[in-house]
Write an enzyme that holds these catalytic residues in place. Structure first.
Site, mmCIF file in Angstrom:
data_model
loop_
_atom_site.group_PDB
_atom_site.id
_atom_site.type_symbol
_atom_site.label_atom_id
_atom_site.label_comp_id
_atom_site.label_asym_id
_atom_site.label_seq_id
_atom_site.Cartn_x
_atom_site.Cartn_y
_atom_site.Cartn_z
ATOM 1 N N LYS A 31 9.153 -6.254 -39.476
ATOM 2 C CA LYS A 31 7.863 -5.722 -38.845
ATOM 3 C C LYS A 31 7.385 -6.468 -37.823
ATOM 4 O O LYS A 31 7.051 -6.007 -36.461
ATOM 5 C CB LYS A 31 6.913 -5.224 -39.891
ATOM 6 C CG LYS A 31 5.592 -4.579 -39.277
ATOM 7 C CD LYS A 31 4.267 -4.467 -39.994
ATOM 8 C CE LYS A 31 3.827 -5.743 -40.280
ATOM 9 N NZ LYS A 31 2.215 -5.883 -40.047
ATOM 10 N N ASN A 32 6.775 -7.797 -38.108
ATOM 11 C CA ASN A 32 6.158 -8.397 -37.052
ATOM 12 C C ASN A 32 7.221 -8.961 -35.784
ATOM 13 O O ASN A 32 6.513 -9.370 -34.861
ATOM 14 C CB ASN A 32 5.598 -9.551 -37.778
ATOM 15 C CG ASN A 32 4.451 -9.106 -38.510
ATOM 16 O OD1 ASN A 32 3.939 -8.026 -38.342
ATOM 17 N ND2 ASN A 32 4.050 -10.155 -39.876
ATOM 18 N N CYS A 126 -5.485 -5.793 -40.240
ATOM 19 C CA CYS A 126 -5.867 -5.972 -41.554
ATOM 20 C C CYS A 126 -6.999 -6.593 -41.470
ATOM 21 O O CYS A 126 -7.243 -7.617 -40.685
ATOM 22 C CB CYS A 126 -4.921 -6.477 -42.431
ATOM 23 S SG CYS A 126 -3.507 -5.516 -42.908
ATOM 24 N N PRO A 132 -9.865 -14.296 -34.288
ATOM 25 C CA PRO A 132 -10.357 -14.343 -32.859
ATOM 26 C C PRO A 132 -8.903 -14.438 -31.973
ATOM 27 O O PRO A 132 -7.780 -14.557 -32.374
ATOM 28 C CB PRO A 132 -10.598 -16.063 -32.903
ATOM 29 C CG PRO A 132 -10.155 -16.657 -34.188
ATOM 30 C CD PRO A 132 -10.070 -15.228 -35.290
ATOM 31 N N ILE A 133 -9.137 -14.200 -30.809
ATOM 32 C CA ILE A 133 -8.068 -13.963 -29.901
ATOM 33 C C ILE A 133 -8.241 -15.064 -28.693
ATOM 34 O O ILE A 133 -7.477 -15.154 -27.576
ATOM 35 C CB ILE A 133 -7.639 -12.642 -29.335
ATOM 36 C CG1 ILE A 133 -8.949 -12.261 -28.633
ATOM 37 C CG2 ILE A 133 -7.153 -11.779 -30.187
ATOM 38 C CD1 ILE A 133 -8.684 -10.890 -27.846
ATOM 39 N N ASP A 134 -9.080 -16.235 -28.876
ATOM 40 C CA ASP A 134 -9.147 -17.227 -28.046
ATOM 41 C C ASP A 134 -7.963 -17.916 -27.561
ATOM 42 O O ASP A 134 -7.966 -18.348 -26.414
ATOM 43 C CB ASP A 134 -10.221 -18.168 -28.482
ATOM 44 C CG ASP A 134 -9.712 -19.023 -29.961
ATOM 45 O OD1 ASP A 134 -9.571 -18.030 -30.832
ATOM 46 O OD2 ASP A 134 -9.726 -20.215 -30.002
ATOM 47 N N GLN A 135 -7.079 -18.234 -28.522
ATOM 48 C CA GLN A 135 -5.954 -18.853 -27.958
ATOM 49 C C GLN A 135 -4.921 -18.291 -27.096
ATOM 50 O O GLN A 135 -4.268 -18.549 -26.203
ATOM 51 C CB GLN A 135 -5.130 -19.399 -29.005
ATOM 52 C CG GLN A 135 -5.919 -20.349 -30.318
ATOM 53 C CD GLN A 135 -6.417 -21.611 -29.422
ATOM 54 O OE1 GLN A 135 -5.568 -22.559 -28.935
ATOM 55 N NE2 GLN A 135 -7.561 -21.632 -29.305
ATOM 56 N N ILE A 336 -5.086 -19.839 -44.128
ATOM 57 C CA ILE A 336 -4.600 -19.361 -43.152
ATOM 58 C C ILE A 336 -5.841 -18.415 -42.643
ATOM 59 O O ILE A 336 -6.465 -18.549 -41.407
ATOM 60 C CB ILE A 336 -3.541 -18.652 -42.689
ATOM 61 C CG1 ILE A 336 -2.108 -19.496 -43.163
ATOM 62 C CG2 ILE A 336 -3.218 -17.968 -41.302
ATOM 63 C CD1 ILE A 336 -2.042 -20.594 -42.339
HETATM 64 C C1 EPZ Z 1 0.583 -12.745 -37.446
HETATM 65 O O1 EPZ Z 1 -0.939 -12.237 -37.299
HETATM 66 C C2 EPZ Z 1 0.989 -11.478 -38.549
HETATM 67 N N1 EPZ Z 1 0.738 -10.209 -37.829
HETATM 68 C C3 EPZ Z 1 0.249 -11.469 -39.734
HETATM 69 O O2 EPZ Z 1 0.876 -10.660 -40.487
HETATM 70 C C4 EPZ Z 1 0.370 -12.933 -40.376
HETATM 71 O O3 EPZ Z 1 -0.507 -13.019 -41.627
HETATM 72 C C5 EPZ Z 1 -0.219 -13.891 -39.246
HETATM 73 O O4 EPZ Z 1 0.627 -13.794 -38.199
HETATM 74 C C6 EPZ Z 1 0.225 -15.343 -40.107
HETATM 75 O O5 EPZ Z 1 1.538 -15.384 -40.225
HETATM 76 C C7 EPZ Z 1 1.688 -9.915 -36.735
HETATM 77 O O6 EPZ Z 1 2.582 -10.483 -36.537
HETATM 78 C C8 EPZ Z 1 1.367 -8.556 -36.159
HETATM 79 P P1 EPZ Z 1 -1.961 -15.903 -36.119
HETATM 80 P P2 EPZ Z 1 -1.654 -13.183 -36.200
HETATM 81 O O7 EPZ Z 1 -2.391 -15.717 -34.791
HETATM 82 O O8 EPZ Z 1 -0.492 -13.326 -35.189
HETATM 83 C C9 EPZ Z 1 -6.017 -18.121 -36.119
HETATM 84 C C10 EPZ Z 1 0.874 -8.736 -42.130
HETATM 85 O O9 EPZ Z 1 0.533 -8.588 -43.118
HETATM 86 N N2 EPZ Z 1 -6.371 -17.886 -34.407
HETATM 87 O O10 EPZ Z 1 -0.809 -16.794 -36.418
HETATM 88 O O11 EPZ Z 1 -2.908 -12.268 -35.822
HETATM 89 C C11 EPZ Z 1 -6.511 -16.997 -36.917
HETATM 90 O O12 EPZ Z 1 -7.766 -16.717 -37.173
HETATM 91 C C12 EPZ Z 1 -0.044 -9.450 -41.130
HETATM 92 O O13 EPZ Z 1 2.024 -8.422 -41.882
HETATM 93 C C13 EPZ Z 1 -7.223 -18.446 -33.760
HETATM 94 O O14 EPZ Z 1 -8.216 -19.125 -34.258
HETATM 95 O O15 EPZ Z 1 -1.932 -14.346 -36.733
HETATM 96 C C14 EPZ Z 1 -5.750 -17.546 -38.101
HETATM 97 O O16 EPZ Z 1 -6.611 -18.458 -38.952
HETATM 98 C C15 EPZ Z 1 -1.297 -9.712 -41.524
HETATM 99 N N3 EPZ Z 1 -7.362 -17.993 -32.572
HETATM 100 C C16 EPZ Z 1 -4.591 -18.456 -37.743
HETATM 101 O O17 EPZ Z 1 -4.832 -18.926 -36.306
HETATM 102 C C17 EPZ Z 1 -6.384 -17.164 -31.769
HETATM 103 O O18 EPZ Z 1 -6.636 -16.911 -30.666
HETATM 104 C C18 EPZ Z 1 -3.295 -17.821 -37.768
HETATM 105 O O19 EPZ Z 1 -3.308 -16.519 -36.961
HETATM 106 C C19 EPZ Z 1 -5.317 -16.403 -32.678
HETATM 107 C C20 EPZ Z 1 -5.289 -16.992 -33.938
#
Ligand code: EPZ
Length: 439
Positions: A31-32, A126, A132-135, A336
């Site tokens: 899915k991802n 979820c 956040p989406i700052d990165q 995470i």
């Molecule tokens: C992806 O989410 C997946 N979703 C999530 O799967 C998964 O849990 C997650 O990666 C970690 O593996 C999709 O691919 C659609 P991240 P994503 O950016 O991309 C922080 C599921 O159940 N962060 O890797 O949103 C964030 O807060 C879902 O299938 C920032 O600080 O996760 C987290 O602590 C749930 N700033 C960490 O990074 C940002 O700009 C990892 O998040 C982006 C993220």
């Protein structure tokens, strides 16, 4: 008729626990990975054929959002789509649906790369903590785009997109993929340091390369992208879903079953297999399948979620459910997401002995869980509660399975083919009337 609860209908699984799951199960496409690949497919005007696409609500919502801006989506079969994005007529994605999924933000990177402009409703997804989406924003800005958030939309725009050196402050799957998308069509070279290494990051990079992009290093923490002028059509098959496979591995473990899990890449499952072996399961790996046998009561273990190749956060609820009935005291630490233990109260209703302290769950294994009325708070936790119910004594009703259907195709049907007593109903009335097949 379905019961309406707020703005969505309530569907439930009714589960009669206690039987070991035995047999074979076929795993769907990831899915991802699919979410990144679908968004990337709109970066060319030529048709793209995507195979092994899972038929789950998250991917279907993304396809609807793409259709809302003029992308033509032809379903060639349940798992194959043809995407034609030669006639995109809007760069604003506001559909009510899109807010529900996290991956809406991939459309932003894809449109920014192709058209230098995009606005997308702020992502939902979820509820597992602040997300956040700052990165993502930092990455787009480094490529020369402006980014702003207003009226619930995130908008980005650039006269020119120019490659850049970007160091991510946290390892993030979403930002790594989003920057790869935009940078594929930027001028010059982009380097992403501290990149996420998840299999789905690699799959999106491979897909973009099959469209003519030049991305090297995906799967390591430094990704190098040489921008190209144009991308072209392709036919591509999505990798198997690591988390769906892992969930079925835990279904075998928690019910003391024996399952052959087909269509997997065993390498992607190593951190999960390693923990299950520590917990007393036997695992046999083949080229594209894996057999897991849980002959005896599970043993305790300790685990901390980490970015790939560490133990995935998306498997954290499933391992907690399994440890709830294992021998001894286990500690599971979530590193995470900050709010990913909301399902623990539901396990406690089933007789689990779990205490959450900060970002750790301390689990004292009990002999047996007991069936209860429980609620899925999010996708992976929902799946974990189903596993707990399959192992529990008596009947459970799992509410709000709409979350589970975001990411698991035919979950109850696959479980039933392994001998589970599980029925899906769409109302409380039906729930009471459900008749179980007892094997
Ligand atoms: C992806 O989410 C997946 N979703 C999530 O799967 C998964 O849990 C997650 O990666 C970690 O593996 C999709 O691919 C659609 P991240 P994503 O950016 O991309 C922080 C599921 O159940 N962060 O890797 O949103 C964030 O807060 C879902 O299938 C920032 O600080 O996760 C987290 O602590 C749930 N700033 C960490 O990074 C940002 O700009 C990892 O998040 C982006 C993220």
């Amino acid at each position: 008729m379905p019961v309406n609860k707020g703005d969505h209908k309530v569907e439930q699984y009714i589960i009669s626990g206690g039987s070991p799951l035995v047999g074979e199960v076929e795993i769907c496409g990831a899915k991802n990975a699919a979410l990144g690949i679908l968004a990337a497919s709109l970066m060319t005007d030529e048709p793209v054929i995507i195979e092994n696409l899972p038929d789950v609500s998250d991917t279907n919502v993304l396809l609807q959002a793409m259709e809302s801006i003029g992308v033509v989506v032809d379903r060639l079969s349940r798992h194959t789509v043809k995407i034609s994005a030669g006639a995109v007529n809007s760069l604003i994605v506001e559909s009510a649906y899109i807010k529900k999924i996290r991956a809406s933000y991939y459309i932003l990177g894809a449109l920014l790369g192709k058209y230098r402009k995009a606005s997308v409703a702020l992502p939902g997804g979820c509820n597992i903590g602040s997300r956040p989406i700052d990165q993502h924003m930092k990455g787009f800005k480094a490529l020369g785009a402006s980014v702003r958030i207003s009226h619930g939309l995130i908008s980005t725009e650039a006269d020119r997109l120019v490659g850049s050196h970007i160091y991510l402050d946290v390892v993030t799957v979403g930002a790594t993929i989003n920057i790869m998308l935009a940078a594929s069509l930027a001028e010059g070279k982009t380097i992403i340091e501290n990149a996420a290494k998840e299999p789905h990051v690699v799959d999106v990079a491979n897909f973009l390369n099959s469209m003519g992009a030049s991305i090297k290093g995906a799967g390591t923490d430094i990704i190098r992208i040489k921008g190209v002028e144009k991308l072209h059509g392709t036919t591509y098959s999505i990798i198997p879903d690591q988390i769906e496979a892992g969930t079925f591995m835990f279904a075998a473990a928690i019910t003391r079953g024996d399952i052959m899990i087909k269509n997997v890449i065993p390498k992607h499952l190593e951190s999960i297999s390693a923990k299950l072996i520590e917990m007393g399961c036997e695992i046999e790996e083949f080229d594209d399948q894996l057999r897991i046998v849980a002959a005896k009561r599970l043993m305790k273990t300790h685990v901390k979620t980490l970015p790939y190749p560490g133990f995935p956060t998306d498997m954290q609820p499933q391992i907690v459910a399994a440890l709830a009935t294992s021998e001894g005291t286990s500690v599971v630490t979530e590193s995470i997401f900050e709010n990913r233990f909301r399902y623990v109260d539901e396990l406690i209703k089933m007789g689990a002995l779990i205490k959450v302290e900060g970002n750790s769950a301390i689990i004292e294994g009990v002999n047996r869980l007991t069936g209860a009325l429980i609620q899925a708070p999010d996708l992976r936790a929902g799946a974990a509660l189903v596993l707990a119910a399959l192992a529990a004594e008596g009947e459970s009703v799992v509410d709000d399975i709409i979350y589970i259907e975001r990411g698991y195709e035919d979950f109850h049907i696959k479980l039933r083919s392994l001998g589970a007593c599980i029925e899906k109903t769409d109302s409380n009335k039906d729930a009471r009337r459900a008749v179980f097949k007892v094997s």
